[in-house]
Design an enzyme around this catalytic site. Structure first.
Site, PDB file in Angstrom:
ATOM      1  N   LEU A 157       0.840  -1.099  -0.078  1.00 55.03           N
ATOM      2  CA  LEU A 157       0.031  -0.145  -0.008  1.00 55.03           C
ATOM      3  C   LEU A 157       0.909   1.248  -0.151  1.00 55.03           C
ATOM      4  CD1 LEU A 157      -2.728   1.345  -0.034  1.00 55.03           C
ATOM      5  CD2 LEU A 157      -2.593   1.272   2.749  1.00 55.03           C
ATOM      6  N   TYR A 160       2.463   1.554  -3.421  1.00 59.62           N
ATOM      7  CA  TYR A 160       1.371   1.852  -4.561  1.00 59.62           C
ATOM      8  C   TYR A 160       1.120   3.214  -4.401  1.00 59.62           C
ATOM      9  CZ  TYR A 160      -3.264   1.933  -6.775  1.00 59.62           C
ATOM     10  OH  TYR A 160      -4.237   2.421  -7.436  1.00 59.62           O
ATOM     11  N   HIS A 161       0.772   3.902  -3.253  1.00 60.30           N
ATOM     12  CA  HIS A 161       0.368   5.365  -2.962  1.00 60.30           C
ATOM     13  C   HIS A 161       1.484   6.123  -3.303  1.00 60.30           C
ATOM     14  CE1 HIS A 161      -1.085   8.701  -1.007  1.00 60.30           C
ATOM     15  NE2 HIS A 161       0.108   8.973  -0.469  1.00 60.30           N
ATOM     16  N   HIS A 162       2.752   6.230  -3.053  1.00 58.21           N
ATOM     17  CA  HIS A 162       3.496   7.020  -3.582  1.00 58.21           C
ATOM     18  C   HIS A 162       3.910   7.038  -5.317  1.00 58.21           C
ATOM     19  CE1 HIS A 162       4.732   8.860   0.360  1.00 58.21           C
ATOM     20  NE2 HIS A 162       4.618   7.656   0.644  1.00 58.21           N
TER      21      HIS A 162
END
Length: 223
Positions: A157, A160-162
């Site tokens: 997560l 994926y976010h960054h």
């Protein structure tokens, strides 16, 4: 001769001459029918347009650097020590920058941060563009995690976010897709506000202060 016309008649004649092209256009439309709808662009062209306006290279470089750094430090048992002063300064800089971004956006829309009913302006775009640049600065979070070997924080997560958020906001600042509305600025504003609180919390922990559990839960809920 307009010179000898009464003033009211002269004004009426001028108004008739000015409005004549519009009247002719309406008359032509009445005979010709409504204009045909615009021809949609081929889907492949639409896809190429959006891909060209996404900074995919930034995401790829980010993931590549993190993978290389992770493998480089895999054989090192002890984490690299990052001075506390560096961590404190990093979090302080993040708080200051994100606070300014939140202020710049709020000021640009007159405090109505939702952007509904507000016209897009260069000032709004400037604030959102600064927010986009902050997404590259946020990538240093992952570098710090890898150097300190905080493997439990290096989740899918997190990566994926960054890697995706820079693509999303890069697409926004290259296409400005809101049809002359400032409604897109809310996402940037609320994200900047969350980052102010989040990095303030990290800054407290960096100086050795442990906030009460209720404060930690509040930060998580706000995120």
């Amino acid at each position: 001769n307009v010179r000898w016309m009464p003033p009211q008649a002269a004004r009426a004649l001028v108004r008739h001459v000015v409005q004549a092209p519009a009247s002719m256009s309406r008359l032509f439309a009445a005979f010709a029918g409504p204009a045909p709808p615009p021809v949609p662009e081929p889907p492949i062209d639409v896809l190429k347009y959006h891909l060209r306006n996404m900074p995919l290279a930034g995401a790829v470089v980010y993931l590549s650097v993190i993978l290389a750094l992770h493998r480089l430090l895999r054989w090192r048992e002890q984490p690299l020590g990052i001075p506390r002063s560096v961590l404190v300064m990093y979090n302080l800089v993040q708080v200051a920058i994100n606070a300014y971004v939140a202020y710049a956006i709020a000021h640009a829309v007159g405090g109505w941060v939702f952007g509904l009913g507000v016209r897009d302006t260069p000032a709004v775009r400037h604030g959102v563009y600064l927010h986009y640049l902050c997404k590259y600065l946020d990538m240093l979070d992952t570098v710090i995690i890898v150097l300190r070997k905080k493997r439990e924080q290096l989740s899918f997560l997190h990566l994926y976010h960054h890697s995706s958020i820079v693509v999303v906001w890069g697409w926004v600042v290259h296409t400005w897709p809101a049809d002359a509305s400032a409604v897109y600025c809310y996402g940037a504003w609320i994200n900047a506000c969350v980052h102010v609180v989040m990095y303030f919390y990290y800054g407290l922990t960096a100086v050795g202060y442990r906030p009460p559990p209720a404060f930690k839960r509040g930060v998580t809920v706000f995120q």
